[in-house]
Design a protein around this motif. Structure first.
Motif, PDB file in Angstrom:
ATOM      1  N   ARG A   1      24.617  39.118  -8.249  1.00 62.70           N
ATOM      2  CA  ARG A   1      24.485  37.794  -8.851  1.00 62.70           C
ATOM      3  C   ARG A   1      25.301  37.724 -10.148  1.00 62.70           C
ATOM      4  NH1 ARG A   1      20.120  34.693  -7.794  1.00 62.70           N
ATOM      5  NH2 ARG A   1      20.204  35.679  -5.748  1.00 62.70           N
ATOM      6  N   GLU A   2      25.288  38.794 -10.921  1.00 59.33           N
ATOM      7  CA  GLU A   2      26.051  38.801 -12.175  1.00 59.33           C
ATOM      8  C   GLU A   2      27.548  38.678 -11.908  1.00 59.33           C
ATOM      9  OE1 GLU A   2      26.530  41.387 -16.321  1.00 59.33           O
ATOM     10  OE2 GLU A   2      24.820  41.700 -14.979  1.00 59.33           O
ATOM     11  N   GLU A   3      28.041  39.349 -10.877  1.00 60.40           N
ATOM     12  CA  GLU A   3      29.460  39.256 -10.557  1.00 60.40           C
ATOM     13  C   GLU A   3      29.844  37.847 -10.124  1.00 60.40           C
ATOM     14  OE1 GLU A   3      30.388  43.839  -9.081  1.00 60.40           O
ATOM     15  OE2 GLU A   3      29.517  42.380  -7.679  1.00 60.40           O
ATOM     16  N   ARG A   4      28.964  37.191  -9.388  1.00 58.26           N
ATOM     17  CA  ARG A   4      29.237  35.816  -8.985  1.00 58.26           C
ATOM     18  C   ARG A   4      29.320  34.887 -10.193  1.00 58.26           C
ATOM     19  NH1 ARG A   4      31.743  35.855  -4.283  1.00 58.26           N
ATOM     20  NH2 ARG A   4      30.430  36.259  -2.469  1.00 58.26           N
ATOM     21  N   ILE A   5      28.436  35.096 -11.154  1.00 57.29           N
ATOM     22  CA  ILE A   5      28.455  34.256 -12.360  1.00 57.29           C
ATOM     23  C   ILE A   5      29.705  34.540 -13.185  1.00 57.29           C
ATOM     24  CG2 ILE A   5      27.229  33.705 -14.497  1.00 57.29           C
ATOM     25  CD1 ILE A   5      24.613  34.264 -12.962  1.00 57.29           C
ATOM     26  N   LYS A   6      30.151  35.795 -13.196  1.00 54.79           N
ATOM     27  CA  LYS A   6      31.416  36.119 -13.877  1.00 54.79           C
ATOM     28  C   LYS A   6      32.579  35.392 -13.214  1.00 54.79           C
ATOM     29  CE  LYS A   6      30.217  40.645 -15.817  1.00 54.79           C
ATOM     30  NZ  LYS A   6      30.480  42.120 -15.757  1.00 54.79           N
TER      31      LYS A   6
ATOM     32  N   PRO B   1      20.857  43.927 -10.038  1.00 56.36           N
ATOM     33  CA  PRO B   1      21.402  44.877  -9.058  1.00 56.36           C
ATOM     34  C   PRO B   1      20.398  45.989  -8.762  1.00 56.36           C
ATOM     35  CG  PRO B   1      22.987  44.442 -10.815  1.00 56.36           C
ATOM     36  CD  PRO B   1      21.687  43.838 -11.254  1.00 56.36           C
ATOM     37  N   GLU B   2      20.308  46.378  -7.496  1.00 52.36           N
ATOM     38  CA  GLU B   2      19.455  47.496  -7.077  1.00 52.36           C
ATOM     39  C   GLU B   2      20.327  48.743  -6.954  1.00 52.36           C
ATOM     40  OE1 GLU B   2      16.326  48.062  -6.510  1.00 52.36           O
ATOM     41  OE2 GLU B   2      15.491  46.060  -6.777  1.00 52.36           O
ATOM     42  N   PRO B   3      20.114  49.744  -7.818  1.00 50.87           N
ATOM     43  CA  PRO B   3      20.969  50.940  -7.796  1.00 50.87           C
ATOM     44  C   PRO B   3      20.997  51.644  -6.445  1.00 50.87           C
ATOM     45  CG  PRO B   3      19.611  50.900  -9.772  1.00 50.87           C
ATOM     46  CD  PRO B   3      19.116  49.788  -8.892  1.00 50.87           C
ATOM     47  N   SER B   4      19.907  51.580  -5.690  1.00 49.00           N
ATOM     48  CA  SER B   4      19.827  52.285  -4.418  1.00 49.00           C
ATOM     49  C   SER B   4      20.251  51.420  -3.228  1.00 49.00           C
ATOM     50  CB  SER B   4      18.405  52.797  -4.184  1.00 49.00           C
ATOM     51  OG  SER B   4      17.485  51.716  -4.160  1.00 49.00           O
ATOM     52  N   SER B   5      20.643  50.174  -3.487  1.00 49.14           N
ATOM     53  CA  SER B   5      20.986  49.269  -2.401  1.00 49.14           C
ATOM     54  C   SER B   5      22.306  49.675  -1.747  1.00 49.14           C
ATOM     55  CB  SER B   5      21.099  47.840  -2.924  1.00 49.14           C
ATOM     56  OG  SER B   5      21.549  46.972  -1.906  1.00 49.14           O
ATOM     57  N   THR B   6      22.374  49.514  -0.420  1.00 49.57           N
ATOM     58  CA  THR B   6      23.613  49.777   0.316  1.00 49.57           C
ATOM     59  C   THR B   6      24.397  48.488   0.563  1.00 49.57           C
ATOM     60  OG1 THR B   6      22.437  49.592   2.424  1.00 49.57           O
ATOM     61  CG2 THR B   6      22.641  51.799   1.449  1.00 49.57           C
TER      62      THR B   6
END
Length: 238
Positions: free
Chosen positions: A176-181, A165-170
């Motif tokens: 990707r981690e959420e998708r794997i979860k 995850p990119e902390p500054s991304s909008t």
């Protein structure tokens, strides 16, 4: 006996195609006196032709004595796999790749050759098919294969091109981690997130992480785990 390179990507940003993998590949070719490489271009990145994709691989090996032939050039793809000195499956769309392997009835032939010791190189989609199934691909389902089951050359699934995850991304979509979860709500298979420039070197019973990056292991009902270069993924199954 397995002898494989399972790579997240074919190309590290700013470098030539396959350049970061070539030293390891050529070392194996030299030890095993490999002169001919069978390329499987079925994933067709960007929808390019099989010939164009194969030419790209030929260019990568132009300064070597290795002859590259695309599997589509053979009348009998099953025999091409059975007689191959080494096999390379390139990246692209995993759905397209898996559908072709099933349509041509060569998924099982490919698995058989890997376990017989034929040297195998997979990048991106070609690495995704090394897992137990293709359900952790990032690709769009532009075609439907008859089955999501893949070669099972390793006892977990691969998520190639893993992104943190990119902390500054909008961007408001799932990481990707959420998708794997989400995957682990319904499946208990381990998933290995391979970052760009990382690859797994499989030799017999060892499955070692190579490259400068750590990898991320996801398991059902467990916290994600970072593992360093040199980690043996075979430990996951013990």
């Amino acid at each position: 006996m397995r002898n494989m390179i399972i790579a997240s990507t074919s190309t590290i940003h700013g470098t030539d195609y396959l350049s970061y993998l070539l030293p390891d590949i050529m070392e194996v070719f030299k030890k095993q006196s490999v002169k001919n490489l069978l390329f499987i271009p079925y994933a067709r990145p960007g929808g390019i032709s099989h010939d164009t994709y194969t030419d790209k691989v030929k260019t990568a090996f132009k300064d070597t004595e290795i002859e590259v032939q695309g599997i589509h050039e053979f009348k009998n793809p099953k025999e091409a796999i059975e007689n191959a000195e080494a096999i390379f499956t390139g990246g692209g769309n995993t759905f397209v790749l898996v559908k072709m392997l099933y349509d041509l009835e060569i998924m099982s032939s490919l698995r058989k050759q890997l376990y017989a010791g034929t040297f195998y190189i997979g990048t991106s989609a070609g690495s995704n098919i090394c897992g137990l199934n293709m359900r952790n691909t990032n690709d769009m389902p532009i075609v439907m294969p008859p089955n999501f089951k893949t070669m099972g050359a390793v006892g977990y699934n691969i998520n190639a091109h893993y992104l943190d995850p990119e902390p500054s991304s909008t961007h408001m979509g799932e990481t990707r981690e959420e998708r794997i979860k989400e995957f682990h709500c319904y499946n208990n298979l381990p998933v290995v997130g391979l970052r760009e420039g990382s690859y797994i070197r499989v030799q017999n019973e060892k499955e070692m992480l190579c490259g400068i990056h750590t990898a991320r292991i996801f398991q059902q009902n467990k916290n994600a785990m970072e593992v360093p270069s040199g980690y043996n993924f075979a430990e996951l199954l013990k």
